[in-house]
Design an enzyme around this catalytic site. Structure first.
Site, PDB file in Angstrom:
ATOM      1  CD  GLU A 201     -48.467  63.593  48.314  1.00  0.00           C
ATOM      2  OE1 GLU A 201     -48.666  64.758  48.729  1.00  0.00           O
ATOM      3  OE2 GLU A 201     -49.214  63.024  47.507  1.00  0.00           O
TER       4      GLU A 201
ATOM      5  CE  LYS B  82     -52.828  62.175  46.828  1.00  0.00           C
ATOM      6  NZ  LYS B  82     -51.793  63.218  46.573  1.00  0.00           N
TER       7      LYS B  82
ATOM      8  CB  CYS C   6     -51.569  64.646  49.948  1.00  0.00           C
ATOM      9  SG  CYS C   6     -51.404  66.452  49.727  1.00  0.00           S
TER      10      CYS C   6
END
Lengths: 297, 297
Positions: free
Chosen positions: B45, B118, B155
């Protein structure tokens, strides 16, 4: 936060075709666990019987009983005597031709305070459950007891993150999984290891994803296939208790009956959820697809 | 089923405030992985930057860039040169004042073939991501590439079973998690261990629950808190690749940059799902509560 301690116990049990002996073993374990301070006691799935779902046999429906019925009466009596909450598991006869795989929560005063009918029903060689059990119709509803709000699920449910999440969203303070799972004794060692590890991991993950403890109570020991068509099932035991980060608190062997206890502090879950606040961040606006069978293009 | 092999690689990377050096490290790793036969390569990331979210600093928005932009141009060039598919991660400047944490999938011909913004955005001390990143608005949509349909998540998404499930339901053949997670160096060892294990377990569980492989690429190494208010973050590396039963295929150390490859057979997932057919048995009639914030009584 002031502690909310709960001493939880489980009885990893081997089962035979002798119902009375099975039930006696459950009652003995309950007594032993209560002696060790357990306030909440979990029994394995269908602990009064051998795992009859290894074959499809119409005669096995005769094992089913009402709730309340003989099994819950026996457990109610000891729960009342010892002042413990018990999660039992019954092959429920709801009506002629209508049967469920049902977990029963019995209060410390002996009352049947709630039931959970197994929602996800497996069916694969040696586990012919769709023949016996109508899928549950009570939803994923936790059961309020004197020791907390219990997220009771059963065996195959343990593979579905949806089930654990729904219990947590409904306020379950811990997850409880009565279970009957084992190996095909002919399976190669590497595959046995993969299956066993996967089963441990996914249930620890439910604790982690929801920030609440999980209690898993499996049966143990070999049970032959009455038809002789398969090599039977070696139930792998390994019952366990983990905390709200999935951390090990207690675990039983893969070979022997066992009783197991752990002291939980249910108030600790809120600290864990504050540190890793998943409930805050769920994208409920984008989860609609979870209600679909498949998202075909 | 005929095999569908895929050699997947990842680059566990340490990042500094020198963007050019970070990008050069990514390109070097891509080259090394391609030399080892990787057809699909995953980067951590926000690999072009230090983890700037340790503090809320308006100046850090200057790090954001368009897609396509300088970072994707550099990666497109090497992807085209080497004929590999790359999953990169970009601090996306979508419009003035509108920024995302975005994974970018670059085809082996160099085209930006898809993006994932995300969806779940964390925010806790040292990870002030809600300040920088608008939650994604592209949904949980896998990206079709020449090497398969990729379920790219980022994540914090890794803690949400819903995200993995939605990708699987939309046909993702594997899950990919570019990540930046680590320890507070002052944390006691037992808590470090719990956090690290939980992170491994939950991602292995996503593979298990969905019967598809998972590839997790974390950053590694210590990065100080520019404000000096916290002890900084020790990113814990431990990038890993697991198969569709959550079984280990490859793992990197917690201390050092590393490249890692594994050969997957994507056709194996169907065998695994036939053995443990969760998609068959999901109780979509009873999952409505998953779309609620909480099931208040």
């Amino acid at each position: 936060m002031s502690p909310k301690t709960l001493n939880v116990g489980l009885a990893q049990q081997a089962c035979t075709s002798d119902r009375d002996a099975n039930l006696a073993a459950s009652l003995n374990s309950i007594r032993e666990l209560a002696d060790h301070g357990a306030q909440l006691i979990v029994l394995p799935e269908l602990h009064a019987h051998p795992y009859f779902c290894q074959i499809e046999d119409p005669v096995s429906f005769n094992l089913a009983e009402a709730i309340p019925g003989p099994t819950t009466h026996a457990i109610s009596a000891i729960a009342r005597e010892l002042g413990v909450v018990v999660v039992a598991s019954v092959f429920e006869r709801r009506a002629p031709g209508l049967y469920h795989n049902t977990a029963v929560v019995i209060e410390r005063d002996g009352d049947v305070i709630g039931t959970y009918r197994k929602m996800h029903i497996p069916d694969d060689p040696g586990y012919y459950e769709k023949y016996y059990f109508t899928p549950g119709d009570l939803g994923f509803t936790p059961i309020d007891t004197s020791v907390g709000r219990l997220g009771v699920l059963v065996c195959w449910d343990q593979w579905f993150p949806e089930a654990a999440r729904l219990m947590a969203l409904a306020g379950a303070e811990l997850l409880l999984y009565p279970t009957a799972i084992g190996w095909n004794p002919d399976e190669v060692e590497e595959e046995r290891q993969r299956q066993w590890e996967a089963w441990i991991i996914i249930q620890r993950a439910h604790a982690i994803a929801n920030g609440i403890p999980a209690v898993v109570c499996n049966r143990v020991g070999f049970e032959p296939d009455p038809s002789g068509q398969t090599p039977g099932i070696s139930f792998w035991g390994t019952s366990f208790i983990v905390g709200p980060q999935g951390e090990w608190l207690a675990t039983a062997s893969a070979e022997e009956p066992a009783t197991l206890t752990a002291e939980l502090d249910l108030s600790h879950s809120e600290s864990v959820r504050r540190a890793w606040p998943y409930l805050r961040d769920r994208r409920i606006d984008a989860y609609g697809g979870l209600l679909k069978r498949y998202l075909d293009r």
